[in-house]
Design an enzyme around this catalytic site. Structure first.
Site, short mmCIF file in Angstrom:
data_model
loop_
_atom_site.label_atom_id
_atom_site.label_comp_id
_atom_site.label_asym_id
_atom_site.label_seq_id
_atom_site.Cartn_x
_atom_site.Cartn_y
_atom_site.Cartn_z
N LYS A 183 -5.64 10.46 0.39
CA LYS A 183 -5.89 9.05 0.87
C LYS A 183 -6.95 8.25 0.30
CE LYS A 183 -7.02 7.09 5.29
NZ LYS A 183 -7.30 7.31 6.76
N VAL B 190 -5.47 0.11 3.00
CA VAL B 190 -5.62 -1.23 2.69
C VAL B 190 -6.87 -1.52 1.84
CG1 VAL B 190 -6.41 -3.60 4.24
CG2 VAL B 190 -4.65 -1.73 4.96
N GLU C 274 1.05 -1.26 -0.11
CA GLU C 274 -0.05 0.12 0.01
C GLU C 274 0.72 1.29 0.02
OE1 GLU C 274 -1.16 1.98 3.49
OE2 GLU C 274 -1.32 0.16 4.90
N SER D 271 -13.84 1.57 9.60
CA SER D 271 -12.96 1.62 8.44
C SER D 271 -13.29 0.93 7.22
CB SER D 271 -11.38 1.16 8.69
OG SER D 271 -10.67 1.13 7.62
N ALA D 272 -13.52 1.60 5.96
CA ALA D 272 -13.73 0.74 4.82
C ALA D 272 -13.01 -0.46 4.43
CB ALA D 272 -13.60 1.72 3.57
N ASP D 273 -11.93 -0.49 5.26
CA ASP D 273 -10.90 -1.75 4.95
C ASP D 273 -11.81 -3.09 5.51
OD1 ASP D 273 -8.92 0.13 4.66
OD2 ASP D 273 -8.07 -0.54 6.51
N LYS E 238 -4.70 -1.75 14.13
CA LYS E 238 -4.18 -0.71 14.56
C LYS E 238 -4.51 -0.69 16.26
CE LYS E 238 -2.60 1.85 10.55
NZ LYS E 238 -3.67 1.02 9.73
N1 PSU Z 1 -0.64 3.21 8.32
C1 PSU Z 1 -0.19 4.36 8.78
N2 PSU Z 1 -1.01 5.48 8.74
C2 PSU Z 1 -2.31 5.25 7.90
C3 PSU Z 1 -2.60 4.12 7.31
C4 PSU Z 1 -1.58 2.89 7.69
O1 PSU Z 1 0.75 4.71 9.24
O2 PSU Z 1 -2.91 6.29 7.63
C5 PSU Z 1 -3.77 3.69 6.64
C6 PSU Z 1 -3.80 2.19 6.28
O3 PSU Z 1 -3.60 2.44 4.80
C7 PSU Z 1 -5.29 1.94 6.57
C8 PSU Z 1 -5.90 3.26 6.74
O4 PSU Z 1 -5.88 1.00 5.51
O5 PSU Z 1 -5.06 3.84 7.31
C9 PSU Z 1 -7.34 3.24 7.69
O6 PSU Z 1 -7.86 4.40 7.59
P1 PSU Z 1 -9.42 4.59 7.78
O7 PSU Z 1 -9.67 4.24 9.25
O8 PSU Z 1 -9.74 6.05 7.52
O9 PSU Z 1 -9.95 3.57 6.90
MN MN Z 2 -12.95 6.18 9.40
#
Ligand code: PSU
Ligand code: MN
Length: 312
Positions: free
Chosen positions: A90, A110, A29, A142-144, A161
């Protein structure tokens, strides 16, 4: 799924040749570069992950957007550009159309990376930690998670995380039919820490067993991802009880500052780095490199077994 039209995405020649030969390929990624790590550490990390994968006998395919075009296999020059630019978006699932139409540079999350990797025929993807259910924000999921629920690919990570609500994230993974494999561990890793006190669906001690599980899961026609969770290397891990109070401060500060939406994860990770005086940052870097190594070994094991993966 119909393939994405040719003119809007480009696969590098080495990645294309490896996919064609069923040789091992590992997707990477770029949100971690554009929104996770400071310059120039982000560029060094991207280069390190690629060399680890090459040394382990696989081809890296770093995915990202330059000027609205989606690349699978960014060149070094393109990585330099993405590591420096301050205007990259992003890119999660919802962002592709906008970024393409408006010629944006972008780092794929992701979710974004898994979508493209699967579309081009890559079966393994290495990242740091997946997104999940946030603390103190019940509708911030997260959309992940929904993307992994419908994208058949092996994702190698250090769990979700630790800034997230890990029990809720695991429940979501279970509901959506995503097997959570503990790589050489019985516990769901907590990103910075080896242990979360939460169980995985199955432990696997070798890349061959992970490959066999993935082959069986996809071979049955199941469309969800296989999540392989690898604890951070012991030398870089931070015990959960040592880092939890900083996580709680970071989450509280985000809440007080009114940080919402896509800005939340980058904000929290930056706060963690400051609150731990850089210790969480070096853990993050070490686990990313370790995950690249494990992912490459799994990709090699998958390509050694007869390819019968029904995941076109
Ligand atoms: N690793 C980091 N910072 C980030 C991410 C990963 O050090 O911002 C990203 C990853 O790509 C993960 C995303 O998929 O944050 C999740 O963000 P969100 O909760 O907005 O979906
Ligand atoms: Mn979010």
């Amino acid at each position: 799924m119909d393939p994405i039209p040719r003119e809007i995405f480009k696969i590098s020649p080495d990645v294309k040749a490896s996919i064609h030969k069923h040789a091992p390929v590992v997707a990477l990624e770029t949100a971690v570069m554009t929104h996770g790590l400071p310059h120039p550490i982000n560029l060094q990390l991207a280069a390190d992950m690629e060399s680890i994968i090459i040394k382990a006998g696989a081809t890296p395919a770093t995915i990202g957007l330059i000027d609205g075009i989606i690349y699978a296999g960014l060149s070094h020059q393109q990585l330099v550009h993405l590591s420096e630019t301050k205007v990259a978006r992003k890119i999660s699932q919802r962002d592709f159309g906008v970024a393409m139409a408006t010629h944006c540079d972008g780092g794929t999350t992701v979710a974004g990376t898994a979508i493209i990797a699967h579309a081009v025929g890559i079966h393994v993807f290495a990242t740091g930690g997946i997104g999940g259910v946030h603390r103190l924000a019940p509708f911030d999921v997260s959309a992940d998670l929904p993307v992994l629920a419908r994208t058949p690919i092996v994702v190698v990570c250090a769990g979700a995380k630790a800034i997230l609500d890990l029990p809720a994230t695991l429940e979501y993974l279970e509901t959506m039919g995503i097997p959570v494999i503990g790589y050489q561990t019985d516990e769901f890793p907590a990103f910075y820490s080896h242990s979360s006190g939460l169980p995985v669906s199955q432990r696997a001690d070798t890349p061959e067993l992970v490959a066999e599980i993935a082959r069986s899961h996809f071979g049955l026609g199941l469309r969800s991802a296989v999540l392989v969770t690898v604890p951070p290397p012991a030398s870089a891990a931070i015990p959960a009880e040592e880092i939890e109070s900083q996580i709680q401060s970071a989450v509280r500060q985000a809440h007080e500052q009114g940080i919402r939406g896509a800005a939340t994860t980058p904000y929290l990770l930056e706060r963690m780095s400051t609150l731990t005086s850089g210790r969480s940052l070096s853990t993050n870097l070490e686990l990313l490199k370790n995950n690249a190594q494990v992912a490459a070994e799994i990709a090699c094991a998958l390509s050694r077994q007869p390819a019968r993966m029904l995941i076109a």
